[in-house]
Design a protein around this motif. Sequence first.
Motif, PDB file in Angstrom:
ATOM      1  N   VAL A  39      -0.318  16.748  10.145  1.00  0.00           N
ATOM      2  CA  VAL A  39       0.175  16.175   8.891  1.00  0.00           C
ATOM      3  C   VAL A  39      -0.993  15.472   8.212  1.00  0.00           C
ATOM      4  O   VAL A  39      -1.794  14.810   8.871  1.00  0.00           O
ATOM      5  N   HIS A  40      -1.096  15.604   6.917  1.00  0.00           N
ATOM      6  CA  HIS A  40      -2.135  14.910   6.152  1.00  0.00           C
ATOM      7  C   HIS A  40      -1.618  13.548   5.689  1.00  0.00           C
ATOM      8  O   HIS A  40      -0.435  13.391   5.397  1.00  0.00           O
ATOM      9  N   MET A  41      -2.519  12.594   5.590  1.00  0.00           N
ATOM     10  CA  MET A  41      -2.145  11.233   5.165  1.00  0.00           C
ATOM     11  C   MET A  41      -3.217  10.647   4.257  1.00  0.00           C
ATOM     12  O   MET A  41      -4.419  10.846   4.472  1.00  0.00           O
ATOM     13  N   ARG A  42      -2.743   9.925   3.237  1.00  0.00           N
ATOM     14  CA  ARG A  42      -3.626   9.077   2.438  1.00  0.00           C
ATOM     15  C   ARG A  42      -2.979   7.710   2.295  1.00  0.00           C
ATOM     16  O   ARG A  42      -1.752   7.601   2.202  1.00  0.00           O
ATOM     17  N   VAL A  43      -3.798   6.669   2.274  1.00  0.00           N
ATOM     18  CA  VAL A  43      -3.320   5.312   2.007  1.00  0.00           C
ATOM     19  C   VAL A  43      -3.978   4.840   0.716  1.00  0.00           C
ATOM     20  O   VAL A  43      -5.208   4.838   0.605  1.00  0.00           O
ATOM     21  N   HIS A  44      -3.135   4.465  -0.258  1.00  0.00           N
ATOM     22  CA  HIS A  44      -3.613   4.021  -1.566  1.00  0.00           C
ATOM     23  C   HIS A  44      -3.328   2.532  -1.736  1.00  0.00           C
ATOM     24  O   HIS A  44      -2.310   2.020  -1.249  1.00  0.00           O
ATOM     25  N   THR A  45      -4.184   1.844  -2.445  1.00  0.00           N
ATOM     26  CA  THR A  45      -3.924   0.463  -2.842  1.00  0.00           C
ATOM     27  C   THR A  45      -3.965   0.354  -4.364  1.00  0.00           C
ATOM     28  O   THR A  45      -4.546   1.203  -5.051  1.00  0.00           O
ATOM     29  N   ALA A  87       0.859  -1.185   0.000  1.00  0.00           N
ATOM     30  CA  ALA A  87       0.000   0.000   0.000  1.00  0.00           C
ATOM     31  C   ALA A  87       0.895   1.235   0.000  1.00  0.00           C
ATOM     32  O   ALA A  87       1.958   1.244   0.625  1.00  0.00           O
ATOM     33  N   LEU A  88       0.491   2.261  -0.706  1.00  0.00           N
ATOM     34  CA  LEU A  88       1.240   3.505  -0.738  1.00  0.00           C
ATOM     35  C   LEU A  88       0.744   4.413   0.379  1.00  0.00           C
ATOM     36  O   LEU A  88      -0.429   4.786   0.418  1.00  0.00           O
ATOM     37  N   VAL A  89       1.636   4.749   1.318  1.00  0.00           N
ATOM     38  CA  VAL A  89       1.315   5.679   2.396  1.00  0.00           C
ATOM     39  C   VAL A  89       1.891   7.038   2.020  1.00  0.00           C
ATOM     40  O   VAL A  89       3.105   7.194   1.894  1.00  0.00           O
ATOM     41  N   GLU A  90       1.017   8.004   1.840  1.00  0.00           N
ATOM     42  CA  GLU A  90       1.409   9.343   1.390  1.00  0.00           C
ATOM     43  C   GLU A  90       1.167  10.360   2.496  1.00  0.00           C
ATOM     44  O   GLU A  90       0.135  10.322   3.174  1.00  0.00           O
ATOM     45  N   ILE A  91       2.122  11.265   2.710  1.00  0.00           N
ATOM     46  CA  ILE A  91       1.940  12.357   3.661  1.00  0.00           C
ATOM     47  C   ILE A  91       2.255  13.686   2.989  1.00  0.00           C
ATOM     48  O   ILE A  91       2.982  13.747   1.999  1.00  0.00           O
ATOM     49  N   TRP A  92       1.690  14.750   3.536  1.00  0.00           N
ATOM     50  CA  TRP A  92       2.065  16.094   3.135  1.00  0.00           C
ATOM     51  C   TRP A  92       1.720  17.052   4.280  1.00  0.00           C
ATOM     52  O   TRP A  92       0.809  16.815   5.058  1.00  0.00           O
TER      53      TRP A  92
END
Length: 276
Positions: free
Chosen positions: A184-190, A124-129
Amino acid sequence: MTDNTSASGQTPEPASHDIDSVDTSVNRRRVLIGGAAVAAVGGLAAAGFASAATATAETTTGTSAAAAASTGVCSLTAEVTEGPYSLTGALVREDVREDKEGVEVQYTFTVVDEANDCAPLADALVEIWHCDALGEYSGFVGKNGHTETDDGTFLRGGQMTDSNGQVSLISIWPGHYVSRAVHVHMRVHTDVTLTDDSYTGGSVIHTGQLFFDADINTEVQATSPYSDNTTKETALADDTIYDDGGASSGLLTLTALGDSVSDGYAATLTVGVSSS
């Protein structure tokens, strides 16, 4: 709140900086699984299930985090709006700092899948910004009143989880701005397809925000370059998104990397998502 677009297709909200609103359709959803197993895993704080502890908490290792996740007890991490400062096509990289100065934060996230008995979620891609020390987001510089170079990529990026559902990222402690506590913002992508330095496709299965211990944050914000930001800061207790729910609401467990604030912190959290 609907997504807003930048010059690359998104338009920030005209209101004061990042005035996020809660997505009521997924607001603060939580699921507790395992019942009696809770007593058997009292040490879950080190894996990020408990509220963020003081800077003396132990750092979570890959083995212990995976073991904790496999106990069958997890809580869906609170889903909230991604806010008006998201951008598509994040760089896939471990270190998102670029040339931004600030207190180093070494993140370790363990992603577990509630839809699969809380098993670690691999690939899974864990994205932060997040904003820089002056409260400015890349791609939207100027919203907090500062002029600086804006390449649209600083303090943005993500990494793929390993077989233990873990991912490591390096950044700086965020600054502050009007209307929001430090976050911090986070998204988890599959199901993403990796490119040379980014990704395409996939689905976002989690959107959330991460928060920091209030006392440690006060120390950080008093140091340079954070102290150059004279914008009024919102306290964590007064934030419109954080609901005092501890780790299940995104509160990080912090471990000091040295004897002073400037040495930085390790930050851990187990992120409960649902792939279904």
